[in-house]
Design a protein around this motif. Structure first.
Motif, short mmCIF file in Angstrom:
data_model
loop_
_atom_site.label_atom_id
_atom_site.label_comp_id
_atom_site.label_asym_id
_atom_site.label_seq_id
_atom_site.Cartn_x
_atom_site.Cartn_y
_atom_site.Cartn_z
N TYR A 178 5.49 -33.11 -11.14
CA TYR A 178 5.07 -34.51 -11.00
C TYR A 178 4.26 -34.74 -9.73
CZ TYR A 178 8.83 -34.92 -14.44
OH TYR A 178 9.64 -34.73 -15.53
N HIS A 187 1.10 -37.19 -3.98
CA HIS A 187 1.75 -38.31 -4.61
C HIS A 187 2.69 -37.83 -5.72
CE1 HIS A 187 -1.58 -40.34 -2.65
NE2 HIS A 187 -1.02 -41.52 -2.93
N ARG A 247 3.94 -38.66 -9.37
CA ARG A 247 3.41 -39.43 -10.50
C ARG A 247 4.21 -39.09 -11.75
NH1 ARG A 247 -1.69 -41.77 -12.00
NH2 ARG A 247 -2.19 -41.44 -14.20
N ARG A 248 4.76 -40.14 -12.41
CA ARG A 248 5.58 -39.89 -13.61
C ARG A 248 5.58 -41.13 -14.51
NH1 ARG A 248 11.80 -37.49 -13.46
NH2 ARG A 248 12.17 -37.54 -15.72
N PRO A 286 1.51 -44.57 -15.95
CA PRO A 286 2.40 -43.79 -15.09
C PRO A 286 2.57 -44.48 -13.74
CG PRO A 286 0.70 -42.42 -16.08
CD PRO A 286 0.31 -43.83 -16.35
N SER A 303 2.99 -44.19 -9.74
CA SER A 303 2.61 -43.26 -8.68
C SER A 303 3.22 -43.70 -7.36
CB SER A 303 1.08 -43.19 -8.56
OG SER A 303 0.70 -42.25 -7.58
#
Length: 304
Positions: A6, A15, A17-18, A28, A30
């Motif tokens: 991620y 970062h 992110r997911r 998503p 972030s």
């Protein structure tokens, strides 16, 4: 297969992110990690992934369906009916020493459980309006006082707690949240009340001739037949109150009674006061009713 970290890099910074699996957000999410070190970024991302998973699980639990299915409600009701019926019919084999006749005892217990359905499990007290909602004119003063005592000592809001509701749900493998727990508690109380309604039918000829004893009370078809016969008998052989109503049929003033006017009007006005939610009137209604009682004999004379 490469493990999902991620991690993404924007300029010199990393970062996390997911996507949100609960679909609360289409895009998503972030989160900046505030570091340009790849090792530190992986460590932070790993910790965030664990927290994310825990949060997602909590969210999914909280956003579960808010009600039980019809089949689940019926299953909890049936289990509670069977459980309480064993206690409600124990006096047949193991007398509990009650001075009440079983039908009167069952009527009081059934009413108590119906009252509890209208209050939360942690209620400190029960409002008078709720108690009044489950009784009718067939209740004697003695039975009403026994009901009050039962609610104070024997059948209290915690008689069926949230823990009992959890046990009922776990027995059926049903996941639960607060709304589901309230629904399950209601179904248990519904089953307990029904158990005492049915226990009062134990000595009916249909139940006795079935050869199944208490088990016949779990058969909906047999119970329906008993209730049908009782309803037909009441139509053919009315109660004293119904018979008096038939005597006065066709003449609104003809209703023979040995009761005094004060013995009739006061409880009638008290019942209407509760039912109609009248405001206090300092006795005006009593005075009007009394004057009306004196005037009517002068206005009405039977046909010669």
């Amino acid at each position: 297969m490469r493990k999902q970290t991620y991690l993404i890099r924007k300029g010199a910074r990393y970062h996390f992110r997911r996507r949100c699996e609960s679909k609360l957000s289409i895009r998503p999410i972030s989160i900046t990690l505030g570091t340009a070190d790849p090792g530190e970024a992986r460590r932070l991302a790993s910790r965030l992934a664990v927290i994310w998973d825990e949060t997602e699980m909590d969210m999914q639990s909280n956003f579960q369906r808010g009600t039980l299915t019809i089949e689940e409600r019926e299953a909890i009701f049936k289990n509670a009916l069977k459980e309480e019926l064993a206690h409600a019919t124990a006096h047949k084999d193991s007398p509990i020493g009650s001075t009440l006749t079983p039908p009167s005892l069952h009527k009081i217990m059934a009413a108590a459980y119906r009252i509890l359905r209208q209050v939360p499990h942690d209620a400190i007290g029960i409002e008078a309006e709720i108690v009044e909602s489950v009784i009718d004119d067939s209740w004697s003063d003695a039975d009403f006082m026994r009901l009050i005592k039962t609610l104070e000592i024997m059948v209290t809001p915690m008689s069926v707690s949230l823990s009992d509701a959890i046990d009922a749900l776990d027995e059926l493998g049903i996941s639960h949240n607060q709304t589901i727990l309230g629904d399950a508690r209601y179904q248990k109380l519904r089953g307990f009340a029904e158990a005492h309604d049915r226990a009062a039918l134990l000595d009916h000829p249909v139940i006795k001739t079935s050869g199944r004893g208490v088990m016949a009370l779990l058969d909906d078809d047999i119970v329906s037949l008993v209730l049908q016969q009782l309803s037909e008998k009441e139509t053919i052989d009315p109660s004293p109150g119904q018979a008096a109503a038939k005597i006065g049929c066709g003449n609104e003033y003809l209703n023979p009674s040995s009761l005094k006017f004060s013995e009739i009007i006061k409880p009638t006005l008290q019942a209407l006061f509760i039912q109609k939610k009248w405001k206090p009137d300092r006795g005006q209604r009593d005075a009007i009713a009394e004057r009306f009682a004196w005037v009517m004999p002068l206005l009405w004379r039977p046909d010669p």
